[in-house]
Design a protein around this motif. Sequence first.
Motif, PDB file in Angstrom:
ATOM      1  N   ILE A  40       0.838  -1.205   0.000  1.00  0.00           N
ATOM      2  CA  ILE A  40       0.000   0.000   0.000  1.00  0.00           C
ATOM      3  C   ILE A  40       0.874   1.256   0.000  1.00  0.00           C
ATOM      4  O   ILE A  40       0.560   2.230  -0.679  1.00  0.00           O
ATOM      5  N   GLY A  41       1.977   1.224   0.723  1.00  0.00           N
ATOM      6  CA  GLY A  41       2.878   2.383   0.749  1.00  0.00           C
ATOM      7  C   GLY A  41       3.365   2.736  -0.649  1.00  0.00           C
ATOM      8  O   GLY A  41       3.332   3.912  -1.055  1.00  0.00           O
ATOM      9  N   ASP A  42       3.788   1.732  -1.404  1.00  0.00           N
ATOM     10  CA  ASP A  42       4.265   1.960  -2.775  1.00  0.00           C
ATOM     11  C   ASP A  42       3.134   2.472  -3.662  1.00  0.00           C
ATOM     12  O   ASP A  42       3.323   3.394  -4.455  1.00  0.00           O
ATOM     13  N   GLU A  46       3.097   5.814  -5.798  1.00  0.00           N
ATOM     14  CA  GLU A  46       3.069   5.745  -7.269  1.00  0.00           C
ATOM     15  C   GLU A  46       1.850   6.443  -7.859  1.00  0.00           C
ATOM     16  O   GLU A  46       1.926   7.075  -8.897  1.00  0.00           O
ATOM     17  N   LYS A  47       0.704   6.285  -7.186  1.00  0.00           N
ATOM     18  CA  LYS A  47      -0.544   6.799  -7.771  1.00  0.00           C
ATOM     19  C   LYS A  47      -1.028   8.070  -7.084  1.00  0.00           C
ATOM     20  O   LYS A  47      -2.162   8.506  -7.308  1.00  0.00           O
ATOM     21  N   ASN A  48      -0.186   8.605  -6.195  1.00  0.00           N
ATOM     22  CA  ASN A  48      -0.551   9.841  -5.483  1.00  0.00           C
ATOM     23  C   ASN A  48      -1.873   9.730  -4.728  1.00  0.00           C
ATOM     24  O   ASN A  48      -2.703  10.634  -4.779  1.00  0.00           O
ATOM     25  N   LEU A  49      -2.069   8.636  -4.015  1.00  0.00           N
ATOM     26  CA  LEU A  49      -3.330   8.422  -3.296  1.00  0.00           C
ATOM     27  C   LEU A  49      -3.211   8.984  -1.876  1.00  0.00           C
ATOM     28  O   LEU A  49      -3.479   8.300  -0.896  1.00  0.00           O
ATOM     29  N   HIS A  50      -2.756  10.248  -1.790  1.00  0.00           N
ATOM     30  CA  HIS A  50      -2.536  10.848  -0.476  1.00  0.00           C
ATOM     31  C   HIS A  50      -2.956  12.305  -0.460  1.00  0.00           C
ATOM     32  O   HIS A  50      -3.211  12.908  -1.516  1.00  0.00           O
ATOM     33  N   ASP A  51      -3.036  12.841   0.767  1.00  0.00           N
ATOM     34  CA  ASP A  51      -3.423  14.248   0.940  1.00  0.00           C
ATOM     35  C   ASP A  51      -2.238  15.055   1.453  1.00  0.00           C
ATOM     36  O   ASP A  51      -2.384  15.868   2.368  1.00  0.00           O
ATOM     37  N   GLY A  52      -1.068  14.785   0.941  1.00  0.00           N
ATOM     38  CA  GLY A  52       0.108  15.558   1.344  1.00  0.00           C
ATOM     39  C   GLY A  52       1.024  14.790   2.280  1.00  0.00           C
ATOM     40  O   GLY A  52       0.900  13.569   2.442  1.00  0.00           O
ATOM     41  N   ILE A  62      -2.217   9.224   3.980  1.00  0.00           N
ATOM     42  CA  ILE A  62      -2.901   8.351   3.033  1.00  0.00           C
ATOM     43  C   ILE A  62      -4.369   8.753   2.887  1.00  0.00           C
ATOM     44  O   ILE A  62      -5.015   9.103   3.874  1.00  0.00           O
ATOM     45  N   ASN A  63      -4.863   8.709   1.659  1.00  0.00           N
ATOM     46  CA  ASN A  63      -6.286   8.937   1.420  1.00  0.00           C
ATOM     47  C   ASN A  63      -6.944   7.555   1.290  1.00  0.00           C
ATOM     48  O   ASN A  63      -6.856   6.897   0.253  1.00  0.00           O
ATOM     49  N   GLU A  64      -7.583   7.132   2.361  1.00  0.00           N
ATOM     50  CA  GLU A  64      -8.085   5.757   2.452  1.00  0.00           C
ATOM     51  C   GLU A  64      -9.152   5.463   1.395  1.00  0.00           C
ATOM     52  O   GLU A  64      -9.197   4.361   0.843  1.00  0.00           O
ATOM     53  N   ASP A  65      -9.987   6.445   1.095  1.00  0.00           N
ATOM     54  CA  ASP A  65     -11.044   6.224   0.085  1.00  0.00           C
ATOM     55  C   ASP A  65     -10.431   5.986  -1.290  1.00  0.00           C
ATOM     56  O   ASP A  65     -10.859   5.096  -2.026  1.00  0.00           O
ATOM     57  N   LEU A  66      -9.426   6.797  -1.628  1.00  0.00           N
ATOM     58  CA  LEU A  66      -8.773   6.624  -2.936  1.00  0.00           C
ATOM     59  C   LEU A  66      -8.103   5.254  -3.037  1.00  0.00           C
ATOM     60  O   LEU A  66      -8.153   4.600  -4.080  1.00  0.00           O
ATOM     61  N   VAL A  67      -7.478   4.823  -1.942  1.00  0.00           N
ATOM     62  CA  VAL A  67      -6.806   3.516  -1.941  1.00  0.00           C
ATOM     63  C   VAL A  67      -7.836   2.404  -2.152  1.00  0.00           C
ATOM     64  O   VAL A  67      -7.641   1.497  -2.973  1.00  0.00           O
ATOM     65  N   CYS A  68      -8.951   2.465  -1.450  1.00  0.00           N
ATOM     66  CA  CYS A  68      -9.974   1.418  -1.574  1.00  0.00           C
ATOM     67  C   CYS A  68     -10.585   1.409  -2.971  1.00  0.00           C
ATOM     68  O   CYS A  68     -10.798   0.344  -3.556  1.00  0.00           O
TER      69      CYS A  68
END
Length: 177
Positions: A40-42, A46-52, A62-68
């Motif tokens: 998940i960290g990678d 890689e996909k910028n699934l975070h809020d900064g 981490i943006n949990e909704d984007l990851v899911c």
Amino acid sequence: MVQDSKRTRPNILVTGTPGTGKTTTSAALADSTQLRHISIGDLVREKNLHDGWDDELECHIINEDLVCDELEDVMEQGGNIVDYHGCDFFPERWFDRVVVLQTDNSVLYDRLSKRGYTGAKLTNNIECEIFQVLLEEAKESYPENIVVALKSNTIEDITRNVTTLTDWVRSWQPTPQ
Ligand code: DAT
């Protein structure tokens, strides 16, 4: 039963405090089972699934909704090993096995220091392990019978854990509908 009927291969979550051996164990398990290892960290990087960036903890927020959302289709197919130091935001139905790796504090302290962790980042993670935060989180988030805690102090532990989990994967069968 929360298992998804479409899966022909199981999904496994490998969780635990940073440094307990999730990446090493997941990579070895992926090798021996041909399941897909998803860090998940990678993925977040890689996909910028975070809020900064969190300056104090020195990690991405981490943006949990984007990851899911990103993982929904691949998890539905099955055959994944997901590796992350958190477990309460994934849908419960995704996983057939939740593995919580645990390491003795002194061993973990050395590993994290070697990795360059200092200050709050180091003490937060050691406290996380002392208080078994991930084990509690896993027990609260998934059926108790799919959660297993495994020791990860030595290389021999990794070998044994990978063998045990590989046997489990080989004997796993989808629930008949
Ligand atoms: P994580 O993904 O949980 O952060 P890792 O797999 O990156 O952990 O491991 C961190 C470091 O510790 C790495 O150098 C490998 C080593 N390590 C992990 N588990 C171990 C174990 N059971 N025995 C010996 N070394 C281990």
